[in-house]
Scaffold this motif. Sequence first.
Motif, PDB file in Angstrom:
ATOM      1  N   LYS A  24     -19.082   0.948 -56.026  1.00 49.50           N
ATOM      2  CA  LYS A  24     -18.591   1.433 -54.749  1.00 49.50           C
ATOM      3  C   LYS A  24     -19.808   1.618 -53.846  1.00 49.50           C
ATOM      4  O   LYS A  24     -20.940   1.687 -54.327  1.00 49.50           O
ATOM      5  CB  LYS A  24     -17.884   2.777 -54.929  1.00 49.50           C
ATOM      6  CG  LYS A  24     -16.589   2.698 -55.691  1.00 49.50           C
ATOM      7  CD  LYS A  24     -15.971   4.079 -55.729  1.00 49.50           C
ATOM      8  CE  LYS A  24     -14.621   4.048 -56.403  1.00 49.50           C
ATOM      9  NZ  LYS A  24     -13.990   5.373 -56.397  1.00 49.50           N
ATOM     10  N   SER A  26     -20.830   4.237 -52.611  1.00 43.33           N
ATOM     11  CA  SER A  26     -21.477   5.516 -52.926  1.00 43.33           C
ATOM     12  C   SER A  26     -22.044   5.571 -54.345  1.00 43.33           C
ATOM     13  O   SER A  26     -22.469   6.642 -54.793  1.00 43.33           O
ATOM     14  CB  SER A  26     -20.464   6.647 -52.747  1.00 43.33           C
ATOM     15  OG  SER A  26     -19.384   6.467 -53.644  1.00 43.33           O
ATOM     16  N   THR A  27     -22.059   4.467 -55.063  1.00 44.68           N
ATOM     17  CA  THR A  27     -22.557   4.457 -56.431  1.00 44.68           C
ATOM     18  C   THR A  27     -24.031   4.855 -56.465  1.00 44.68           C
ATOM     19  O   THR A  27     -24.852   4.324 -55.717  1.00 44.68           O
ATOM     20  CB  THR A  27     -22.399   3.054 -57.056  1.00 44.68           C
ATOM     21  OG1 THR A  27     -21.021   2.699 -57.046  1.00 44.68           O
ATOM     22  CG2 THR A  27     -22.911   3.026 -58.481  1.00 44.68           C
TER      23      THR A  27
END
Length: 104
Positions: A24, A26-27
């Motif tokens: 994602k 935001s990983t």
Amino acid sequence: MKTRPEGAASCRGGHVRVNDRPAKPSTVVVPGDEVRIRVAGTTRVVEVTQTIRKRVGAGVAATCLIDRTPKPPPEVVVPVAKRERGAGRPTKRERRVLDQFRNQ
């Protein structure tokens, strides 16, 4: 990726993987993680060596990863039949030979 929106769109499209798992935007990555990015039909593989806390320039960011992308296979060069300049159009026999050469 060149910009953050492009990177986020690539993540949403499934073109980015971290340690063989879909990523994602935001990983969180840590040193030692392997990131695979599919860009323009080629897959780029990088290993994270250190994390960055704030935005930095491309030169500094490049020092924080190791590029492990495999080299592309060499392109095969197909020989092209050439005629001497001023030789005119090929004769019927020469056209048949050219057609045989092209159909092989």
